[in-house]
Design an enzyme around this catalytic site. Structure first.
Site, short mmCIF file in Angstrom:
data_model
loop_
_atom_site.label_atom_id
_atom_site.label_comp_id
_atom_site.label_asym_id
_atom_site.label_seq_id
_atom_site.Cartn_x
_atom_site.Cartn_y
_atom_site.Cartn_z
N CYS A 82 0.85 -1.19 0.00
CA CYS A 82 0.00 0.00 0.00
C CYS A 82 0.88 1.24 0.00
O CYS A 82 1.95 1.27 0.62
CB CYS A 82 -0.96 0.00 1.18
SG CYS A 82 -0.26 0.58 2.73
N GLU A 83 0.43 2.25 -0.72
CA GLU A 83 1.26 3.44 -0.84
C GLU A 83 1.22 4.32 0.41
O GLU A 83 2.00 5.25 0.53
CB GLU A 83 0.87 4.24 -2.09
CG GLU A 83 -0.49 4.89 -2.04
CD GLU A 83 -0.78 5.68 -3.32
OE1 GLU A 83 -0.24 5.34 -4.37
OE2 GLU A 83 -1.58 6.62 -3.22
N HIS A 84 0.32 4.03 1.33
CA HIS A 84 0.24 4.85 2.54
C HIS A 84 1.21 4.37 3.62
O HIS A 84 1.71 5.17 4.40
CB HIS A 84 -1.18 4.84 3.11
CG HIS A 84 -2.15 5.55 2.22
ND1 HIS A 84 -3.49 5.25 2.19
CD2 HIS A 84 -1.96 6.53 1.31
CE1 HIS A 84 -4.09 6.03 1.30
NE2 HIS A 84 -3.19 6.81 0.75
N HIS A 85 1.41 3.04 3.71
CA HIS A 85 2.24 2.51 4.80
C HIS A 85 3.38 1.63 4.29
O HIS A 85 4.19 1.17 5.08
CB HIS A 85 1.37 1.68 5.76
CG HIS A 85 0.20 2.42 6.30
ND1 HIS A 85 -1.03 2.41 5.69
CD2 HIS A 85 0.07 3.21 7.39
CE1 HIS A 85 -1.88 3.16 6.39
NE2 HIS A 85 -1.24 3.66 7.42
N GLN A 123 -5.64 -0.04 -3.58
CA GLN A 123 -6.42 -1.10 -4.22
C GLN A 123 -7.37 -0.53 -5.28
O GLN A 123 -7.52 -1.10 -6.37
CB GLN A 123 -7.19 -1.89 -3.17
CG GLN A 123 -7.94 -3.08 -3.76
CD GLN A 123 -8.67 -3.91 -2.72
OE1 GLN A 123 -8.27 -3.93 -1.55
NE2 GLN A 123 -9.73 -4.56 -3.12
N HIS A 151 -5.59 -6.21 3.84
CA HIS A 151 -4.61 -5.13 4.00
C HIS A 151 -3.93 -5.24 5.36
O HIS A 151 -4.58 -5.04 6.39
CB HIS A 151 -5.31 -3.77 3.89
CG HIS A 151 -5.75 -3.46 2.50
ND1 HIS A 151 -5.16 -2.49 1.74
CD2 HIS A 151 -6.72 -4.02 1.73
CE1 HIS A 151 -5.74 -2.45 0.55
NE2 HIS A 151 -6.69 -3.37 0.52
N CYS A 153 -1.81 -3.32 6.66
CA CYS A 153 -1.70 -2.03 7.37
C CYS A 153 -2.91 -1.81 8.25
O CYS A 153 -2.82 -1.12 9.27
CB CYS A 153 -1.49 -0.87 6.39
SG CYS A 153 -2.88 -0.53 5.31
ZN LIG Z 1 -1.93 1.24 4.13
#
Ligand SMILES: [Zn+2]
Length: 192
Positions: A82-85, A123, A151, A153
């Protein structure tokens, strides 16, 4: 997409070493000594989709074919970050299309999923990118993509119950406009 530029050599091991120290670890202890280099190699591999153009994956495997029934490739496993975490999300991708004179070699669809999965992703964005790449390459009557994923994260941080699936879909052309086409696709995807 262009290969990411590095100032001189691989910067990632030094960054990982600094991060280990910042987390309270001793990067010099035996178990961690090779970790920065390993993390670098793993991250390069898990993001190697940046160095592949999706259109190149499909090009060369598009064939003229008078076949106008739905083509579905389901249960394509994928692993992404995931690009956030930068933590894993993974699951299964289901892809369908209604050809309009052109079909693509079936092995190319999992390969296409892999190219988009091996980038930092959302996603929702990955689902749309897969659908649009196929739509662009084949100009079919329609495309449908459904992605089911866990996910880490969310699960590891307790935001969501372990094992919960997030489901996203992208429907283009007849898959969007014609409820029967969409229902046929979703029925094929759900069938065990
Ligand atoms: Zn994430």
């Amino acid at each position: 997409m262009a290969r990411p530029k590095l100032k001189s050599g691989d910067q990632i091991p030094a960054l990982v070493e600094a991060m280990l120290a910042e987390l309270g670890e001793d990067p010099e202890r035996q178990g961690l000594r090779a970790t920065p280099a390993r993390v670098s190699r793993a991250l390069r591999e898990l993001t190697d989709g940046y160095r592949v153009r999706p259109e190149d994956v499909i090009a060369g495997a598009v064939f003229d074919q008078d076949y106008d029934e739905m083509v579905v490739v389901k249960d394509i496993p994928f692993y992404s970050l995931c690009e956030h975490h930068m933590l894993p999300f993974f699951g299964a991708c289901h892809v369908g299309y209604l050809p309009k004179g052109k079909v693509v070699g079936l092995s190319k669809i999992p390969r296409l999923v892999g190219v988009f999965a091996h980038r930092l992703q959302l996603q929702e964005k990955m689902t749309k990118e897969i659908a649009e790449a196929l739509d662009g390459a084949l100009a079919p009557r329609g495309v449908g993509v459904v992605v089911e994923a866990r996910h880490l994260c969310m699960e590891m941080r307790g935001v969501q119950k372990p094992g919960g699936q997030m489901i996203t879909s992208c429907m283009l052309g007849t898959f969007r406009k014609d409820p029967r086409t969409r229902a046929e696709f979703l029925d094929l995807v759900r069938r065990q």
